[in-house]
Design an enzyme around this catalytic site. Structure first.
Site: not given
Ligand code: LLP
Length: 440
Positions: A294-297, A333, A364, A393
């Protein structure tokens, strides 16, 4: 750490300077910035396809019955889902919203695995009604799920549990998802009980799952978890006579964010995970379960750059700041994990006069720094910067903090830009608010 970009690294990232201007996937990013305004996320369709194909080829070379489930949480833009769907990908969802988005992208329910955690009854109802495979995260959830099946009068589908193999890894403590202290999955001593219970409730088809963490660049970091996982599967198979329909190894495959890092060695990953899996199913006589990951990145991070314009150069006597129009509302990130994203000037190549800048967003909080002490050619107000590897992400974790509308997303396909998401407007910021009569 030396962070000079060399030509090979730039090419690997789909970047190239032409007459001092940076091109991404054959498109001038300065022109894009001028055409669409900044900040913007720019995504390359070609890179997503290439990443998928590379991974698929490696898996196919060892074990053909494999499914790559794209982890939708990394980036859920419908166009990205459609691109991966046309490649033949499967999908990993963590919420009803992600499943809904997949359906809107034309993805069939049988191509989805639903790995939530802290599932509500409502989550179960949604999944059961829509025939989506559920991967449970706790034994107690099983009892609730059975009740939902009963109340909806639906036939029980394949069931799976997420195992916590105790050996986790990841780029940050928040992303190490295995270990006794971690909220995910079921530890070894409860695994037999979980499947026994599922059998008792009448489930007949089974899968099994683990996901040990995210951003893993060293393939050896998968090794101990895989060994533990194999031993658990062996135990289960022999004590309960389970033939798994699938064995899922989760995601976590990292990418090189630093200019001196190497990409994950997929051949080694194959040696450490896929080959021993094959051996296990052969030796234990487990039939031919589907091998899932299940790769995302890995699939989307490198497909995207974030373009931002410098509005303020500030030399406070101690430090040089380059103030830009993208902050941690758009890319969290660096602030959240101390994550490194390489930053380059779009209209200037590295030269004699290099200076160190903190790249500061407009939010801010002093934590709104996208890059610390980055060595860049001397910058001026109005210059453009590109922030690399923001496809995973990035937009997915963006927010409206400080009442800032989120940016547009542009897809480059065959050298042509397509807007795949409008930038939000001020009206979007207010659209769900209700003013009670007495305040009108
Ligand atoms: N499968 C499951 C069950 C997951 O929880 C995740 C990620 C994945 C697959 C995909 O992991 P990947 O291949 O992308 O590493 N926001 C963090 C990453 C959080 C990952 C959460 N789970 C970041 O920006 O680094």
């Amino acid at each position: 750490m030396v962070l000079m970009e060399n030509i090979d690294w730039l090419n690997y990232k789909g970047l190239e300077y032409r007459d001092g201007n940076l091109f991404f996937n054959d498109v001038s990013i300065i022109e894009l910035s001028k055409k669409y305004g900044t900040p913007i996320y720019v995504i390359s369709e070609q890179i997503i396809r290439e990443k998928y194909r590379t991974l698929k080829k490696v898996l196919n070379s060892e074990y053909k019955k494999n499914h790559i489930h794209y982890a939708v949480k990394a980036n859920s833009n419908i166009s990205i889902l459609k691109i991966l769907n046309t490649e033949g990908a499967f999908f990993d969802c963590t919420s009803q919203g992600e499943i809904y988005t997949c359906f809107k992208a034309g993805i069939a329910p049988e191509r989805i695995i639903y790995t939530g955690n802290m599932f509500t009854d409502n989550d179960f109802e949604f999944a059961v009604k829509n025939d989506v495979l559920i991967n449970l995260d706790s034994i107690s959830q099983l009892d609730r799920l059975v009740k939902i099946y009963k109340s909806l009068g639906k036939e029980k589908k394949t069931i799976s549990f997420r195992i916590n193999p105790e050996f986790g890894a990841g780029h940050h403590i928040h992303d190490i998802t295995a270990g006794k202290e971690v909220k995910f999955g079921i530890l070894e001593h409860q695994v037999v009980e979980a499947y026994k219970r599922a059998k008792h409730f009448g489930f007949e088809r089974f899968g099994i799952h683990q996901h040990i963490g995210s951003g893993i660049n060293n393939p050896y970091n998968f090794e101990k978890a895989a060994e533990k996982y194999f031993s658990i599967i062996k135990k289960l198979a022999s004590s309960l006579k389970i033939n798994f329909e699938f064995i899922d190894f989760g995601g976590g495959l990292g990418i090189p964010y630093h200019a001196n890092e190497k990409p994950l060695d997929l051949e080694k990953y194959k040696e450490i995970v896929v080959k021993p899996f094959k051996k296990l199913i052969y030796v234990e006589n487990l039939g031919e379960p589907v091998f899932k990951i299940e790769p995302g990145r890995f699939l989307v991070a490198e497909s995207c750059v974030l373009l931002t314009q410098i509005n303020t150069i500030k030399d406070n006597g101690y430090k040089l700041f380059a103030g830009v129009d993208a902050g941690f509302n758009i890319l969290i990130r660096p602030t959240m994990y101390g994550a490194y994203h390489h930053i380059m000037a779009c209209n200037k190549i590295r030269g004699k006069k290099m200076l160190k800048y903190d790249i500061a967003g407009p939010i801010c909080e002093s934590g709104d720094i996208l890059g610390k002490e980055r060595e860049l050619p001397e910058l001026k107000e109005g210059d453009y910067l590109t922030i690399l590897d923001t496809g995973a992400y990035g937009y997915a974790m963006s927010s409206n903090y400080n009442s800032r509308p989120r940016p547009a997303e542009i897809l480059i396909s065959n050298g042509q830009p397509f807007k795949i998401r409008e930038a939000e407007t001020f009206e979007d910021l207010l659209k769900n608010q209700i003013i009670p009569d007495h305040l009108k």
